[in-house]
Design an enzyme around this catalytic site. Structure first.
Site, mmCIF file in Angstrom:
data_model
loop_
_atom_site.group_PDB
_atom_site.id
_atom_site.type_symbol
_atom_site.label_atom_id
_atom_site.label_comp_id
_atom_site.label_asym_id
_atom_site.label_seq_id
_atom_site.Cartn_x
_atom_site.Cartn_y
_atom_site.Cartn_z
ATOM 1 N N LYS A 1 -12.634 -52.020 5.664
ATOM 2 C CA LYS A 1 -12.076 -52.037 4.298
ATOM 3 C C LYS A 1 -10.541 -52.115 4.355
ATOM 4 O O LYS A 1 -10.001 -52.788 5.223
ATOM 5 C CB LYS A 1 -12.590 -50.827 3.515
ATOM 6 C CG LYS A 1 -14.117 -50.759 3.562
ATOM 7 C CD LYS A 1 -14.712 -49.798 2.598
ATOM 8 C CE LYS A 1 -16.227 -49.812 2.759
ATOM 9 N NZ LYS A 1 -16.909 -49.017 1.750
ATOM 10 N N ASN B 1 -17.193 -52.101 8.782
ATOM 11 C CA ASN B 1 -16.350 -52.653 7.717
ATOM 12 C C ASN B 1 -15.193 -51.683 7.510
ATOM 13 O O ASN B 1 -15.375 -50.602 6.963
ATOM 14 C CB ASN B 1 -17.197 -52.786 6.439
ATOM 15 C CG ASN B 1 -16.369 -53.176 5.224
ATOM 16 O OD1 ASN B 1 -15.198 -53.542 5.352
ATOM 17 N ND2 ASN B 1 -16.981 -53.099 4.048
ATOM 18 N N GLU C 1 -27.095 -52.574 0.443
ATOM 19 C CA GLU C 1 -26.196 -51.429 0.290
ATOM 20 C C GLU C 1 -26.274 -50.907 -1.143
ATOM 21 O O GLU C 1 -25.600 -51.449 -2.035
ATOM 22 C CB GLU C 1 -24.746 -51.854 0.562
ATOM 23 C CG GLU C 1 -24.514 -52.415 1.942
ATOM 24 C CD GLU C 1 -23.046 -52.312 2.324
ATOM 25 O OE1 GLU C 1 -22.744 -51.563 3.257
ATOM 26 O OE2 GLU C 1 -22.211 -52.955 1.667
ATOM 27 N N GLY D 1 -19.792 -44.805 0.356
ATOM 28 C CA GLY D 1 -18.644 -43.906 0.374
ATOM 29 C C GLY D 1 -18.876 -42.590 -0.363
ATOM 30 O O GLY D 1 -17.937 -41.860 -0.647
ATOM 31 N N GLU E 1 -17.753 -53.713 -3.497
ATOM 32 C CA GLU E 1 -16.376 -53.423 -3.928
ATOM 33 C C GLU E 1 -15.682 -54.690 -4.418
ATOM 34 O O GLU E 1 -14.833 -54.629 -5.315
ATOM 35 C CB GLU E 1 -15.605 -52.744 -2.786
ATOM 36 C CG GLU E 1 -16.072 -51.295 -2.622
ATOM 37 C CD GLU E 1 -15.911 -50.715 -1.231
ATOM 38 O OE1 GLU E 1 -15.254 -51.329 -0.381
ATOM 39 O OE2 GLU E 1 -16.488 -49.625 -1.005
ATOM 40 N N HIS F 1 -19.607 -58.131 -1.083
ATOM 41 C CA HIS F 1 -19.579 -56.668 -0.991
ATOM 42 C C HIS F 1 -19.438 -56.066 -2.390
ATOM 43 O O HIS F 1 -18.737 -56.620 -3.245
ATOM 44 C CB HIS F 1 -18.422 -56.216 -0.095
ATOM 45 C CG HIS F 1 -18.500 -54.758 0.246
ATOM 46 N ND1 HIS F 1 -18.103 -53.781 -0.629
ATOM 47 C CD2 HIS F 1 -18.983 -54.118 1.339
ATOM 48 C CE1 HIS F 1 -18.330 -52.592 -0.084
ATOM 49 N NE2 HIS F 1 -18.867 -52.774 1.116
ATOM 50 N N SER G 1 -22.945 -44.957 3.434
ATOM 51 C CA SER G 1 -22.788 -43.634 4.036
ATOM 52 C C SER G 1 -23.577 -43.474 5.330
ATOM 53 O O SER G 1 -24.115 -42.403 5.604
ATOM 54 C CB SER G 1 -23.172 -42.531 3.036
ATOM 55 O OG SER G 1 -22.318 -42.577 1.919
HETATM 56 P P1 PGA Z 1 -19.707 -46.468 3.706
HETATM 57 O O1 PGA Z 1 -19.437 -48.004 3.324
HETATM 58 O O2 PGA Z 1 -20.398 -46.456 5.017
HETATM 59 O O3 PGA Z 1 -18.335 -45.847 3.737
HETATM 60 O O4 PGA Z 1 -20.568 -45.905 2.614
HETATM 61 C C1 PGA Z 1 -20.411 -48.971 3.595
HETATM 62 C C2 PGA Z 1 -19.929 -50.310 3.114
HETATM 63 O O5 PGA Z 1 -19.283 -50.368 2.070
HETATM 64 O O6 PGA Z 1 -20.173 -51.359 3.766
#
Ligand code: PGA
Length: 267
Positions: free
Chosen positions: A11, A9, A169, A175, A95, A93, A219
């Site tokens: 982003k 992803n 997640e 992140g 976010e 997601h 992460s």
């Molecule tokens: P990350 O993001 O690996 O940077 O923690 C995972 C995600 O949001 O799908």
């Protein structure tokens, strides 16, 4: 047999000029038998990534889709508009839930639009830190609700045919460099599968826990992936930050290949 999936992803990173080269590099460094690879760049980079991975066994996914089919929604993208650009899509997601205030009900509508358009959905769910600290059972109850609120209004058959993938997640792990333990992720996967079976038990061709791939996300790096893929309940990862780094993706997919081989998926 459930597939092993590594989805990147990207982003709000890359642009139409550099996305193709990054996709090409990742594709060429992750050729591993038995692993389903998916790259999810920003909408404006979908065409570049599609062209860059043409002829490679890499799928392209969008990061979101609107909950209506068409209409006066300035700046939004409908599922049908992704035809020819993407075959997968991320919905729900954290976010999007956080910054765009997406509710479970809205996510459910997005799932419906994805299925109608023939896109393979990755449904993201996960608890925040406060909930995790209240205990594993509290976290499982919340995540199971997120899954059921999203899937229940949809047809079990439609979901099964779409190849629905669930990504667990934990919000506090995204992140942040922190991640859940493999055992916690596996426990969550068991709870999700049980809930799917309880919900669709009556329908003959409906969604089954056993056949629904469940990924871990939060992460994930080449160094942290091992403990998740060592869990038989976990079928891969949704990777954010590390998916922009070819070295990391090469390590993650290589590790996934070991699991694919061990599970008899590597041909
Ligand atoms: P990350 O993001 O690996 O940077 O923690 C995972 C995600 O949001 O799908």
């Amino acid at each position: 047999m459930r597939p092993i999936v590594i989805a990147g992803n990207w982003k709000m990173h890359t642009n139409p000029t550099d996305a193709g080269e990054l996709a090409h590099t990742i594709a060429s460094r992750t050729k591993v038998a038995g692993v389903t690879r998916v790259l999810c760049p920003p909408f404006v980079c979908l065409a570049a990534v599609r062209d860059a991975v043409a002829g490679e066994d890499v799928a392209v996914g969008a990061q979101d889709v609107h909950h209506e089919r068409v209409g006066a929604y300035t700046g939004d993208i409908a599922a049908s508009m992704l035809a020819g650009l993407a075959t997968w899509v991320i919905v729900g997601h954290s976010e999007r839930r956080r910054w765009h205030h997406e509710t479970n009900e809205l996510v459910s509508e997005k799932l419906k639009r994805a299925i109608e358009a023939g896109l393979r959905p990755i449904l993201c769910v996960g608890e925040d830190l406060e909930v995790r600290e209240a205990g594993a059972h509290v976290a499982e109850a919340l995540v199971v609700d997120q899954v059921l609120d999203a899937v229940r209004p949809n047809s079990g058959t439609g979901l099964a045919e779409s190849g629905l993938v669930v990504a667990y997640e934990p919000v506090w792990a995204i992140g942040t460099g922190r991640h859940a333990s493999g055992a916690d992720a596996a426990g969550m996967a068991v709870a999700i599968r049980q809930a799917l079976d309880d919900t669709f038990a009556g329908s003959v061709a409906g969604l089954r826990g056993e056949t629904t791939p469940i990924l871990y996300g939060g992460s994930v790096t080449a160094a942290s992936i091992d403990q998740f893929l060592a869990e038989p309940e976990i079928d891969g990862a949704l990777v954010g930050g590390a998916s922009l780094k070819p070295d990391e993706m090469a390590g993650i997919v290589a590790r996934a290949g070991i699991t694919a081989h061990a599970r008899g998926l590597a041909g």
